[in-house]
Design a protein around this motif. Structure first.
Motif, short mmCIF file in Angstrom:
data_model
loop_
_atom_site.label_atom_id
_atom_site.label_comp_id
_atom_site.label_asym_id
_atom_site.label_seq_id
_atom_site.Cartn_x
_atom_site.Cartn_y
_atom_site.Cartn_z
N GLY A 46 0.84 -1.19 0.00
CA GLY A 46 0.00 0.00 0.00
C GLY A 46 0.87 1.23 0.00
N SER A 47 0.23 2.39 0.23
CA SER A 47 0.97 3.65 0.19
C SER A 47 1.23 4.14 1.60
N SER A 48 2.33 4.86 1.75
CA SER A 48 2.69 5.35 3.08
C SER A 48 1.77 6.49 3.49
N VAL A 49 1.80 6.81 4.77
CA VAL A 49 0.76 7.62 5.38
C VAL A 49 0.75 9.06 4.90
N LEU A 50 1.93 9.65 4.70
CA LEU A 50 1.96 11.07 4.32
C LEU A 50 2.42 11.28 2.89
N MET A 51 3.41 10.50 2.45
CA MET A 51 4.05 10.81 1.18
C MET A 51 3.61 9.89 0.04
N ASN A 52 2.67 8.97 0.32
CA ASN A 52 2.17 8.07 -0.71
C ASN A 52 3.26 7.26 -1.39
N ILE A 95 -7.77 -6.12 4.11
CA ILE A 95 -7.79 -4.92 3.29
C ILE A 95 -6.51 -4.15 3.56
N SER A 96 -5.93 -3.64 2.48
CA SER A 96 -4.69 -2.91 2.62
C SER A 96 -4.94 -1.53 3.22
N ARG A 97 -4.61 -1.39 4.46
CA ARG A 97 -4.61 -0.05 5.07
C ARG A 97 -3.37 -0.04 5.93
N ILE A 98 -2.23 0.30 5.32
CA ILE A 98 -1.01 -0.07 6.01
C ILE A 98 -0.65 0.87 7.17
N HIS A 99 -1.15 2.08 7.19
CA HIS A 99 -0.79 2.94 8.32
C HIS A 99 -1.99 3.58 8.99
N LYS A 100 -3.17 3.33 8.45
CA LYS A 100 -4.32 4.03 8.97
C LYS A 100 -5.50 3.08 8.83
N GLY A 101 -6.17 2.77 9.93
CA GLY A 101 -7.30 1.87 9.86
C GLY A 101 -8.60 2.64 9.78
N VAL A 102 -9.69 1.91 9.60
CA VAL A 102 -11.02 2.50 9.63
C VAL A 102 -11.80 1.79 10.72
N ASP A 470 11.86 6.75 9.92
CA ASP A 470 10.70 6.03 10.42
C ASP A 470 9.75 5.75 9.26
N HIS A 471 9.71 4.49 8.82
CA HIS A 471 8.84 4.13 7.70
C HIS A 471 7.38 4.26 8.06
N HIS A 472 7.07 3.96 9.31
CA HIS A 472 5.68 3.93 9.71
C HIS A 472 5.03 5.31 9.66
N ARG A 473 5.81 6.32 10.06
CA ARG A 473 5.25 7.67 10.12
C ARG A 473 5.82 8.58 9.04
N ASP A 474 6.52 8.02 8.07
CA ASP A 474 7.09 8.81 6.98
C ASP A 474 7.97 9.95 7.48
N VAL A 475 8.84 9.65 8.42
CA VAL A 475 9.77 10.67 8.91
C VAL A 475 11.08 10.50 8.17
N THR A 476 11.50 11.55 7.49
CA THR A 476 12.74 11.47 6.71
C THR A 476 13.87 12.20 7.42
#
Lengths: 610, 92
Positions: A46-52, A95-102, A470-476
């Motif tokens: 799936g796509s990452s949380v902030l940067m897709n 279902i692919s929701r890799i960093h954010k659930g519903v 941090d891959h999980h939170r898209d911290v570069t």
């Protein structure tokens, strides 16, 4: 990754189907969702949380920063489940929701329950150290509760090619498990996570009772069961997790942790087509050797250390693998779908670059002991300059950390330490004597060369906007530098500003690197303990905490049997009942009538869980 | 959740108990003679130190008796408990 026949611990004689984002996928019993997806050729989860950015599976343990998904459909679906932990069953919907659930909006129809238990020694983790500790304590006479979050005992041994007492490690595990199961004072809980620790030995566990089964096989059993345990001694044998390295474009699907790569080989029989290994230490060479042994092409080993001369690197060279010392991976390239296509290798400090095609880059930046449970009651940590990792600094009453969680690496050393810790824990609770207990195995592990103190490869053009910490939170790296250049000097503030180390993953793979990069930025020694873990170790849904109460017959963990207030009196033989019965003023007849409403449900319940 | 040792019943979980504040606060011999300030101090002012602290607990959902506990309020270590009328040295 592709599946090798006859490898791994899956049962490939049977195929089960599940859906991923509505697409049908096949798997074998024993697969997790993550391993099944890799076997089905799904590299991008799936796509990452902030940067897709496209993201994929990083490792085979619960430390994976990307492998999250929504499991189940409709009202009883659960968001942000760890795909590396969820076992595939027939008809599973993911279902692919890799960093954010519903969050599901309706009423959760799943059933949950809770129960209480007491023991003398609770061992968290059933790897080499935990198994040795549990066995030593149990054979000294203590009541032992052995808890592990995997479906099988063995811990790290499941994902390694190790020999114990001249036999494959799984035979040793089976032997220890048999001895533990034969001991009536031992209870083994698999698929169970220790998620909190309280005062005076109060431990909270979450057991996955039936949620790993297809819905028609759950037969009325609760999905999960929360355990509130009171123990005299807690043995923390929770192992360690590998640390990634920071370099440009290090987040492409296919960039994995080295131990994860060999974990997928040994647990699920999954191997890359062509691998490159990037390491700062000797341990990653175990991945090299295991891949070669499985017939996989290892294109190159990139080692930061100028001249790796340990036993493991020398063995890799003997097998014909090119080991390039004093080099780094300075960038990666992607194929059309965004997954890894190749790596750019260059000498450390600059020089001619070379592009090497590969589908997996196995990365190892060292190991971080996992001893979260030690922190909850005021335990502190210190940075160890030899291990290049945090280890426990003080002793918390009633707790003992052992094995890789205590910074002890090497299977024999872990077994030895676990054995001694188990004896001491039993002695503290009044069983046996540590001095006269059975002898511990002698340490005989391969001596490894010291790891390099290395975290980050700087981008050549200075653009760090795709260098992920941090891959999980898209911290570069760019985000961290922006924070540190804008006046933030404390890593706690850095966390709030960039969100590094937050989210469901809680920075398992990111926090140490973030701290070290902060220290490097200010040219400080990375010494002080900034690391305070907070409960809980893994998310615990509120609905899972308030299940109905149940008490279980004897040491059995399978049959839930409801009991009424007078406890066991009405299920014991009548000769023993008469005394308590008359003391409470019940005639036998009255008591029968009085227990009847409960008996039907007891029978139903016992049948359901038989 | 604490585990508290009732000197009459043995170790039990915290929800069975009721807290009763600092122990060994003696009732004034002659309350009539106290100034308002002294009376206020007796009623409301308690030690607020970090470390070992003697406090009263009532086993409300058990034997319903009052007793004393020494607890380290920095680490939550339960040092020991003893019956009313006994001295802190008797704690075990």
């Amino acid at each position: 990754m592709k599946r090798l026949d006859g490898r791994g611990r899956i049962k490939d004689d049977r195929t089960i189907t599940f859906t991923w984002d509505g697409r049908a996928m096949s798997a074998h019993p024993g697969d997790t969702v993550a391993s099944a997806l890799l076997a089905n050729g799904v590299r991008v989860l799936g796509s990452s949380v902030l940067m897709n950015r496209p993201r994929g599976v990083v490792t085979d343990t619960m430390s994976d920063p990307n492998a999250f998904g929504q499991i189940g459909a409709g009202e009883s679906s659960e968001p942000l489940m760890r795909l590396t932990q969820v076992e595939v069953y027939e008809g599973l919907t993911a279902i692919s929701r890799i960093h954010k659930g519903v969050l599901p909006t309706g009423t959760d129809t799943g059933r949950f329950e809770k129960r209480h238990a007491h023991c003398d020694v609770l061992v968290a983790g059933a790897g080499p150290a935990g198994l040795a500790a549990a066995l030593a304590a149990a054979e000294a006479g203590a009541r032992v509760l052995l808890v592990d979050e995997h479906p099988h005992l063995g811990g790290s041994l499941l994902g390694e090619d190790v020999v114990i007492d001249d036999r494959p490690a799984h035979l040793w595990v089976a032997d220890v498990e048999q001895r533990l199961r034969d001991n009536p004072a031992v209870t083994i809980l698999t698929r169970t996570t220790v998620f909190n620790v309280g005062d005076q030995g109060a431990i909270a566990l979450m057991q996955r009772v039936s949620e790993h089964l297809p819905e028609d096989k759950r037969r009325g059993r609760a999905l999960r069961r929360m355990w509130q345990v009171r123990t005299h001694e807690l043995v923390v044998a929770t192992g360690a997790t590998e640390r990634p390295l920071v370099f440009p474009n290090n987040d492409r699907p296919g960039v994995m942790l080295a131990a994860g790569v060999r974990g997928y080989l040994h647990r699920y029989g999954l191997v890359p087509e062509r691998a490159v290994v990037f390491t700062t230490n000797d341990d990653a060479y175990r991945t090299v050797l295991d891949l070669i042994n499985a017939g996989v092409d290892v294109a190159l080993v990139v080692d930061v250390r100028p001249d790796p001369q340990g036993w493991l690197p020398r063995r890799a060279r003997e097998l014909g693998v090119e080991v390039r010392g004093g080099s780094v991976v300075m960038d990666t390239t992607a194929s059309e779908d965004g997954a890894l296509a190749g790596v750019v290798v260059a000498p450390l400090g600059g020089g001619d670059t070379e592009l090497i095609t590969c589908d997996v880059l196995a990365v190892s930046g060292g190991w971080d002991p996992l001893f979260d449970l030690h922190h909850y009651l005021g335990g502190t940590a210190r940075w160890d300059e030899q291990l290049l990792a945090f280890v426990q600094d003080n002793v918390v009453a009633g707790q003992r950390v052992t094995g890789a969680a205590a910074g002890i690496f090497g299977t024999t050393a872990c077994r030895r330490d676990g054995h001694l810790i188990g004896l001491v824990a039993a002695e503290t609770t009044g069983f046996g004597s540590a001095a006269s207990g059975p002898a511990a195995p002698e340490a005989a592990d391969v001596t490894e060369q010291a790891p390099a103190d290395f975290v980050r490869v700087a981008a050549v053009d200075g653009d760090e906007s795709h260098t992920f910490v941090d891959h999980h939170r898209d911290v570069t790296m760019a985000g961290i530098e922006r924070a540190l250049n804008s006046g933030i000097t404390n890593v706690e503030h850095l966390k709030r500003y960039t969100l590094v180390g937050t989210g469901t993953e809680q920075g398992r793979t990111a926090k140490v690197n973030a701290g070290r990069l902060t220290a490097d930025h200010f040219d400080l020694d990375f010494q002080h303990d900034w690391r305070v873990e907070r409960a809980t170790t893994s998310p615990a849904c509120h609905v899972r905490l308030v299940g109905r109460s149940c008490r279980l017959a004897r040491a059995s963990i399978r049959s839930a049997r409801r009991r009424s207030t007078p406890g066991t009196s009405h299920t014991e033989p009548s000769s023993r009942m008469s005394a308590s019965g008359s003391a409470h003023g019940f005639s036998r007849r009255a008591r029968r009538t009085w227990t009847r409403p409960c008996s039907a449900s007891v029978r139903r319940c016992a049948r359901a869980s038989a | 959740m604490f585990q508290i040792r009732c000197p009459y019943c043995g170790p039990r979980d915290e929800p069975e108990f009721k807290y009763g504040g600092q122990a060994h606060v003696a009732y004034p011999a002659d309350p009539e003679q106290l100034s308002d300030e002294e009376w206020t101090r007796f009623l409301f002012v308690r030690d607020n130190s970090r470390g070992r602290y003697a406090e009263r607990w009532n086993h409300a959902a058990g034997c319903r008796r009052w007793f004393n506990v020494i607890r380290d309020n920095g680490t939550h270590e339960m040092v020991g408990s003893y019956r009313s009328g006994e001295q802190p040295e008797d704690a075990r």
